[in-house]
Design a protein around this motif. Structure first.
Motif, mmCIF file in Angstrom:
data_model
loop_
_atom_site.group_PDB
_atom_site.id
_atom_site.type_symbol
_atom_site.label_atom_id
_atom_site.label_comp_id
_atom_site.label_asym_id
_atom_site.label_seq_id
_atom_site.Cartn_x
_atom_site.Cartn_y
_atom_site.Cartn_z
ATOM 1 N N SER A 1 4.268 1.218 36.268
ATOM 2 C CA SER A 1 5.246 0.224 35.808
ATOM 3 C C SER A 1 5.909 0.652 34.512
ATOM 4 O O SER A 1 7.098 0.374 34.294
ATOM 5 C CB SER A 1 4.555 -1.134 35.619
ATOM 6 N N ALA A 2 5.157 1.336 33.623
ATOM 7 C CA ALA A 2 5.731 1.824 32.364
ATOM 8 C C ALA A 2 6.809 2.864 32.629
ATOM 9 O O ALA A 2 7.868 2.872 31.987
ATOM 10 C CB ALA A 2 4.640 2.415 31.483
ATOM 11 N N GLY A 3 6.539 3.749 33.582
ATOM 12 C CA GLY A 3 7.530 4.766 33.918
ATOM 13 C C GLY A 3 8.804 4.160 34.473
ATOM 14 O O GLY A 3 9.915 4.545 34.096
ATOM 15 N N ILE A 4 8.649 3.174 35.356
ATOM 16 C CA ILE A 4 9.814 2.521 35.959
ATOM 17 C C ILE A 4 10.553 1.662 34.927
ATOM 18 O O ILE A 4 11.770 1.762 34.766
ATOM 19 C CB ILE A 4 9.397 1.653 37.159
ATOM 20 N N GLY A 5 9.802 0.815 34.212
ATOM 21 C CA GLY A 5 10.424 -0.144 33.301
ATOM 22 C C GLY A 5 11.112 0.490 32.109
ATOM 23 O O GLY A 5 12.164 0.010 31.663
ATOM 24 N N ASN A 6 10.551 1.582 31.584
ATOM 25 C CA ASN A 6 11.093 2.180 30.368
ATOM 26 C C ASN A 6 12.055 3.341 30.614
ATOM 27 O O ASN A 6 12.954 3.581 29.810
ATOM 28 C CB ASN A 6 9.952 2.670 29.468
ATOM 29 N N PHE A 7 11.874 4.086 31.717
ATOM 30 C CA PHE A 7 12.620 5.331 31.852
ATOM 31 C C PHE A 7 13.444 5.471 33.137
ATOM 32 O O PHE A 7 14.304 6.352 33.203
ATOM 33 C CB PHE A 7 11.655 6.524 31.736
ATOM 34 N N TYR A 8 13.202 4.641 34.155
ATOM 35 C CA TYR A 8 13.960 4.827 35.394
ATOM 36 C C TYR A 8 15.445 4.567 35.181
ATOM 37 O O TYR A 8 16.284 5.156 35.864
ATOM 38 C CB TYR A 8 13.413 3.926 36.505
ATOM 39 N N GLN A 9 15.780 3.723 34.209
ATOM 40 C CA GLN A 9 17.187 3.465 33.914
ATOM 41 C C GLN A 9 17.895 4.752 33.483
ATOM 42 O O GLN A 9 19.049 5.000 33.852
ATOM 43 C CB GLN A 9 17.312 2.391 32.835
ATOM 44 N N PHE A 10 17.200 5.603 32.713
ATOM 45 C CA PHE A 10 17.792 6.868 32.287
ATOM 46 C C PHE A 10 17.931 7.834 33.468
ATOM 47 O O PHE A 10 18.852 8.648 33.516
ATOM 48 C CB PHE A 10 16.945 7.499 31.186
ATOM 49 N N TYR A 11 16.992 7.749 34.417
ATOM 50 C CA TYR A 11 17.067 8.577 35.625
ATOM 51 C C TYR A 11 18.291 8.191 36.459
ATOM 52 O O TYR A 11 19.022 9.051 36.957
ATOM 53 C CB TYR A 11 15.780 8.397 36.434
ATOM 54 N N LEU A 12 18.528 6.891 36.587
ATOM 55 C CA LEU A 12 19.693 6.418 37.330
ATOM 56 C C LEU A 12 20.992 6.844 36.651
ATOM 57 O O LEU A 12 21.970 7.200 37.316
ATOM 58 C CB LEU A 12 19.653 4.886 37.445
ATOM 59 N N ILE A 13 21.011 6.819 35.316
ATOM 60 C CA ILE A 13 22.209 7.197 34.567
ATOM 61 C C ILE A 13 22.442 8.710 34.658
ATOM 62 O O ILE A 13 23.556 9.171 34.918
ATOM 63 C CB ILE A 13 22.082 6.767 33.087
ATOM 64 N N GLY A 14 21.370 9.493 34.483
ATOM 65 C CA GLY A 14 21.506 10.944 34.442
ATOM 66 C C GLY A 14 21.658 11.599 35.802
ATOM 67 O O GLY A 14 22.492 12.494 35.979
ATOM 68 N N ASP A 15 20.862 11.169 36.797
ATOM 69 C CA ASP A 15 20.856 11.846 38.090
ATOM 70 C C ASP A 15 21.791 11.218 39.128
ATOM 71 O O ASP A 15 22.234 11.905 40.056
ATOM 72 C CB ASP A 15 19.431 11.882 38.659
ATOM 73 N N TYR A 16 22.066 9.914 38.971
ATOM 74 C CA TYR A 16 22.947 9.251 39.936
ATOM 75 C C TYR A 16 24.313 8.918 39.346
ATOM 76 O O TYR A 16 25.196 8.444 40.058
ATOM 77 C CB TYR A 16 22.295 7.967 40.450
ATOM 78 N N GLY A 17 24.482 9.126 38.034
ATOM 79 C CA GLY A 17 25.779 8.900 37.399
ATOM 80 C C GLY A 17 26.153 7.450 37.203
ATOM 81 O O GLY A 17 27.343 7.121 37.078
ATOM 82 N N LEU A 18 25.169 6.542 37.153
ATOM 83 C CA LEU A 18 25.469 5.121 36.948
ATOM 84 C C LEU A 18 25.731 4.838 35.472
ATOM 85 O O LEU A 18 25.282 5.560 34.587
ATOM 86 C CB LEU A 18 24.309 4.254 37.439
ATOM 87 N N SER A 19 26.450 3.749 35.201
ATOM 88 C CA SER A 19 26.635 3.288 33.829
ATOM 89 C C SER A 19 25.385 2.537 33.372
ATOM 90 O O SER A 19 24.511 2.221 34.193
ATOM 91 C CB SER A 19 27.847 2.346 33.748
#
Length: 405
Positions: free
Chosen positions: A238-256
């Motif tokens: 949960s820590a990995g998802i809650g704190n860092f998955y947002q950066f993964y979505l921004i960096g790897d999927y190009g989301l805002s």
């Protein structure tokens, strides 16, 4: 005889009004911690923080809550203190105002220390209130209580998208009004709590005899350690998802930033649903079975998540959130039944560890993300639910009463 019967009836009655009130307090308390996580993308941009520094902020707020929860819980077992409920909310209020106006990384750390301490004060007494108000429905009661906390945490992406993106750091000051409301609600709950203490307290002489007669045996200790290990696996994921998955979505999927927050919100709100139904499912199908399902059962989905195209993220996120978080309240009830004479301490230990282990995981994942990449961290997180296989070594539900007899 009539007085004793009346007391027993009160203990067996489920007090839904109190459960919903303490759940609301729990939602407000945990939403304040969500404010911290919601601010991460803003702080990264405005202060130029590294992933490791973001991990340290998460570490301070969560570790403070983790380390102190069992301490306050142990104190509450010996001397229940109803006023700690609104006092914990007051500490969070101080932290929120300080957080809004902190100009640098170190003052941010100091302000989140107060937020974490407020949470540590609140949680053990909140769990005790839920236990007292549960009656015969302990799983359901704990779910109602815990779903408030998970609902508060799930609001982090919404805070980021609709408050902190337009307002920035100063937006945290608006949550002081919510803290004031929480103080009022918890002050009323503490009045009810004060009246209930006599119904649930064990006379000191009897308590002493019970402790001498039933010390914690080796099997109970091993089961408790194993349960803590399983909480560790769930919390790190949960820590990995809650704190860092947002950066993964921004960096790897190009989301805002705003788009990424809405994806994470899906996971968080699914966790609320899982928590809500998990307690009742544990009552019906067995707590150990639900704990096993919530981790090992989710593993195929978590292993796939880092590799799927964007259109599959939301359905996978939803399913993972529901399954993984279905054991949140169940682990607390299982621990309470393992150690029934130390409700506050064991509740603080299990719930506190959920934050504390997540805090350590946040620092580790942030450091690894700086060293390697966010994708590496996401793949590492994806294997953690496989540790749920160790649930099979926990005592079955029907043997718990024999262990504590």
């Amino acid at each position: 005889m009539e007085a004793a019967k009346k007391q027993q009836d009160q203990q067996m009655t489920t007090m839904y009004a109190i459960l919903f009130a303490i759940s609301t307090g729990h939602m407000l308390n945990d939403s304040f911690q969500a404010v911290v996580a919601a601010m991460f993308p803003i702080l990264e941009s405005s202060m130029g923080l590294t992933y490791a520094q973001i991990g340290w902020i998460a570490f301070v707020v969560n570790m403070t809550s983790s380390v102190m929860q069992p301490v306050f819980g142990l104190y509450a077992d010996k001397k229940p203190t109803p006023f700690l409920l609104p006092f914990g909310m007051f500490l969070s209020l101080i932290g929120l105002v300080a957080f809004a106006y902190s100009p640098n990384f170190y003052l941010i750390l100091l302000s989140v220390l107060f937020i974490g301490l407020g949470s540590a004060v609140f949680h053990p007494e909140g769990s005790r209130v839920a236990y007292m108000a549960a009656g015969k429905k302990r799983g359901l009661a704990q779910s109602i209580y815990q779903v408030g906390g998970n609902a508060g945490q799930s609001l982090a992406p919404i805070f980021t998208a609709y408050i902190f993106v337009p307002l920035g750091q100063i937006g945290a000051a608006w949550f002081a009004f919510a803290a004031g409301l929480g103080i009022i609600i918890l002050s009323n709950v503490s009045k009810w709590y004060k009246k209930q203490i006599a119904l649930f307290s064990i006379p000191k002489k009897q308590q002493s005899k019970t402790t001498e007669k039933n010390p914690m045996n080796r099997k109970v200790k091993v089961a408790l350690i194993l349960l803590i290990f399983l909480v560790f696996a769930r919390s790190w994921y949960s820590a990995g998802i809650g704190n860092f998955y947002q950066f993964y979505l921004i960096g790897d999927y190009g989301l805002s930033i705003k788009q990424a927050q809405l994806y994470v919100f899906i996971y968080m709100i699914a966790g609320v649903i899982g928590t809500l139904f998990g307690g009742s499912l544990g009552d019906r199908f067995g707590r150990r079975n639900i704990i096993f399902l919530s981790l090992f059962g989710a593993a195929p989905l978590t292993l796939a998540l880092p590799h799927v195209p964007l259109y599959m993220v939301i359905p996978l996120f939803f399913l993972i959130g529901v399954i993984v978080m279905s054991s949140f309240s169940v682990t607390v009830v299982y621990a309470q039944e393992l150690v029934p004479n130390k409700i506050g301490m064991v509740s603080g230990l299990i719930v506190g560890l959920a934050f504390g282990m997540g805090a350590i995981g946040a620092v580790l994942f942030g450091t690894l993300a700086d060293m390697f990449s966010i994708k590496f961290v996401m793949i590492l997180c994806s294997v953690l639910p496989l540790l749920g296989i160790f649930t099979l070594f926990l005592p079955k539900d029907e043997t718990l009463s024999k262990l504590t007899a």
